[in-house]
Scaffold this motif. Sequence first.
Motif, PDB file in Angstrom:
ATOM      1  N   ARG A  34       0.842  -1.172   0.159  1.00 35.13           N
ATOM      2  CA  ARG A  34       0.034  -0.001   0.078  1.00 35.13           C
ATOM      3  C   ARG A  34       0.774   1.211   0.034  1.00 35.13           C
ATOM      4  O   ARG A  34       0.472   2.186  -0.966  1.00 35.13           O
ATOM      5  CB  ARG A  34      -0.981  -0.111   1.298  1.00 35.13           C
ATOM      6  N   PRO A  35       1.733   1.355   0.857  1.00 30.42           N
ATOM      7  CA  PRO A  35       2.503   2.781   0.800  1.00 30.42           C
ATOM      8  C   PRO A  35       3.307   2.968  -0.554  1.00 30.42           C
ATOM      9  O   PRO A  35       3.312   4.135  -0.920  1.00 30.42           O
ATOM     10  CB  PRO A  35       3.727   2.365   1.775  1.00 30.42           C
ATOM     11  N   PHE A  36       3.728   1.864  -1.078  1.00 33.16           N
ATOM     12  CA  PHE A  36       4.463   1.878  -2.392  1.00 33.16           C
ATOM     13  C   PHE A  36       3.474   2.359  -3.501  1.00 33.16           C
ATOM     14  O   PHE A  36       3.801   3.105  -4.407  1.00 33.16           O
ATOM     15  CB  PHE A  36       5.297   0.927  -2.726  1.00 33.16           C
ATOM     16  N   MET A  37       2.236   1.783  -3.496  1.00 35.93           N
ATOM     17  CA  MET A  37       1.208   1.967  -4.471  1.00 35.93           C
ATOM     18  C   MET A  37       0.712   3.363  -4.206  1.00 35.93           C
ATOM     19  O   MET A  37       0.609   4.025  -5.275  1.00 35.93           O
ATOM     20  CB  MET A  37       0.126   1.064  -4.178  1.00 35.93           C
ATOM     21  N   ARG A  38       0.654   3.603  -3.027  1.00 43.48           N
ATOM     22  CA  ARG A  38       0.209   5.297  -2.618  1.00 43.48           C
ATOM     23  C   ARG A  38       1.184   6.234  -3.450  1.00 43.48           C
ATOM     24  O   ARG A  38       0.848   7.316  -3.952  1.00 43.48           O
ATOM     25  CB  ARG A  38       0.222   5.526  -1.195  1.00 43.48           C
ATOM     26  N   VAL A  56      -3.124   2.953 -10.155  1.00 43.43           N
ATOM     27  CA  VAL A  56      -2.077   2.058  -9.755  1.00 43.43           C
ATOM     28  C   VAL A  56      -2.533   0.564  -9.500  1.00 43.43           C
ATOM     29  O   VAL A  56      -3.839   0.537  -8.745  1.00 43.43           O
ATOM     30  CB  VAL A  56      -1.165   2.677  -8.626  1.00 43.43           C
ATOM     31  N   ILE A  57      -2.004  -0.415  -9.819  1.00 38.23           N
ATOM     32  CA  ILE A  57      -2.719  -1.783  -9.953  1.00 38.23           C
ATOM     33  C   ILE A  57      -1.501  -2.615  -9.033  1.00 38.23           C
ATOM     34  O   ILE A  57      -0.355  -2.730  -9.587  1.00 38.23           O
ATOM     35  CB  ILE A  57      -3.031  -2.509 -11.199  1.00 38.23           C
ATOM     36  N   LEU A  58      -1.885  -3.555  -8.369  1.00 42.53           N
ATOM     37  CA  LEU A  58      -0.997  -4.540  -7.671  1.00 42.53           C
ATOM     38  C   LEU A  58      -1.539  -5.901  -8.192  1.00 42.53           C
ATOM     39  O   LEU A  58      -2.779  -6.276  -8.073  1.00 42.53           O
ATOM     40  CB  LEU A  58      -1.052  -4.617  -6.186  1.00 42.53           C
ATOM     41  N   ALA A  59      -0.830  -6.676  -9.089  1.00 45.39           N
ATOM     42  CA  ALA A  59      -1.270  -7.959  -9.818  1.00 45.39           C
ATOM     43  C   ALA A  59      -0.399  -8.942  -9.357  1.00 45.39           C
ATOM     44  O   ALA A  59       0.696  -8.871  -9.170  1.00 45.39           O
ATOM     45  CB  ALA A  59      -1.217  -7.808 -11.381  1.00 45.39           C
ATOM     46  N   VAL A  60      -0.763 -10.241  -9.234  1.00 46.02           N
ATOM     47  CA  VAL A  60      -0.235 -11.438  -8.940  1.00 46.02           C
ATOM     48  C   VAL A  60      -0.418 -12.364  -9.998  1.00 46.02           C
ATOM     49  O   VAL A  60      -1.602 -12.359 -10.534  1.00 46.02           O
ATOM     50  CB  VAL A  60      -0.436 -11.790  -7.461  1.00 46.02           C
ATOM     51  N   LEU A  61       0.253 -13.585 -10.110  1.00 47.94           N
ATOM     52  CA  LEU A  61      -0.057 -14.558 -10.804  1.00 47.94           C
ATOM     53  C   LEU A  61      -1.122 -15.418 -10.045  1.00 47.94           C
ATOM     54  O   LEU A  61      -1.169 -15.893  -8.957  1.00 47.94           O
ATOM     55  CB  LEU A  61       1.374 -15.556 -11.047  1.00 47.94           C
ATOM     56  N   VAL A 115       2.288   0.604 -17.754  1.00 50.80           N
ATOM     57  CA  VAL A 115       3.468   0.097 -17.746  1.00 50.80           C
ATOM     58  C   VAL A 115       3.607  -0.598 -16.239  1.00 50.80           C
ATOM     59  O   VAL A 115       2.862  -0.160 -15.312  1.00 50.80           O
ATOM     60  CB  VAL A 115       4.553   1.238 -17.674  1.00 50.80           C
ATOM     61  N   ALA A 116       4.484  -1.691 -16.182  1.00 49.87           N
ATOM     62  CA  ALA A 116       4.625  -2.404 -15.009  1.00 49.87           C
ATOM     63  C   ALA A 116       5.825  -2.736 -14.656  1.00 49.87           C
ATOM     64  O   ALA A 116       6.704  -2.909 -15.290  1.00 49.87           O
ATOM     65  CB  ALA A 116       3.516  -3.469 -15.110  1.00 49.87           C
ATOM     66  N   ALA A 117       6.100  -3.114 -13.497  1.00 51.42           N
ATOM     67  CA  ALA A 117       7.523  -3.734 -12.941  1.00 51.42           C
ATOM     68  C   ALA A 117       7.423  -4.758 -11.967  1.00 51.42           C
ATOM     69  O   ALA A 117       6.453  -4.793 -11.087  1.00 51.42           O
ATOM     70  CB  ALA A 117       8.332  -2.475 -12.338  1.00 51.42           C
ATOM     71  N   LEU A 150       3.721  -4.162  -9.879  1.00 50.73           N
ATOM     72  CA  LEU A 150       3.187  -2.943  -9.829  1.00 50.73           C
ATOM     73  C   LEU A 150       2.873  -2.306 -11.188  1.00 50.73           C
ATOM     74  O   LEU A 150       4.012  -2.190 -11.986  1.00 50.73           O
ATOM     75  CB  LEU A 150       3.894  -2.132  -8.937  1.00 50.73           C
ATOM     76  N   ALA A 151       1.755  -1.945 -11.300  1.00 48.82           N
ATOM     77  CA  ALA A 151       1.334  -1.392 -12.802  1.00 48.82           C
ATOM     78  C   ALA A 151       0.761  -0.052 -12.638  1.00 48.82           C
ATOM     79  O   ALA A 151      -0.015   0.360 -11.755  1.00 48.82           O
ATOM     80  CB  ALA A 151       0.457  -2.264 -13.447  1.00 48.82           C
TER      81      ALA A 151
END
Length: 272
Positions: free
Chosen positions: A91-95, A105-110, A208-210, A223-224
């Motif tokens: 959350r802090p990094f997404m913020r 901003v999106i947090l994605a997992v497999l 874009v994502a990393a 993180l996208a």
Amino acid sequence: MERGTGETTGPRSLTRVMQIVAHLAATENGATLSELAQALKAPKSSLLVLLRALAAQGFTTREEDRHFLGPAMYGLAAAVMARRRLPTLARPFMRHLWEATGETVILAVLKEDAPLASYIDQIESASQVRFIARIGEERPLYCSAAGRALLAFQSEEWRERYFRTTDFRAYTPSTPTDPAEIRRRLDRVRREGWSQSIAEVTDGGAAVAAPVFDGEGRVVAALAVASLGERIRQHSRRYRTAAVAAAAGLSQVLGHRPPVDKRRRRSSSSCE
């Protein structure tokens, strides 16, 4: 004889394995084979077969006559806990990424049971015209930014299996469907540490994502920054720099330590 007991084949053997793990997890000083047999009310011969299999994979270890949980089991436990805590840690990094870009901003997992990227958290852009992402949405790995960030850093064996079993369908005229082209894009993601997708899944949508790594160096999330295609094109460098920095920060919190580039270190030393 072991096969005849039914203890080391089928569902019963899986139950025995879990009982062994649970017992060893609850004992600070490990357990002997005799102690395990007595606690689990199981034949020593059956338990020995299972313990050897667990030890071969690093899930248990042995010191003299006592058995303990091994490093692979602790690594598995850490990975499970990290995944459960991932949205909170992220959350802090997404913020920060949301504040730096003003975009969704999106947090994605497999996804656990299918080769897809799954959105597990998001912070929506405050812009009137914005990319809307819903938690639980899924995206193909080969043509989405988050998906390619996850796919590129899977093991070679995993990727090859994915290429053998995936139907590379076209969602838009920009969707890559040629396996050779998809491989080239994945190579670039591994070299540069970020991925980009413009109108490959939906017309007008882009991101874009990393990749995010854990302490074992495994990719656990992406993180996208998602927006309209034109905005991604216009701000691509700034967005990807911010995404890479946020993903690196989250990776560090998860215990990841990137390998030192020896060539860069020698070069820096020679300039000092």
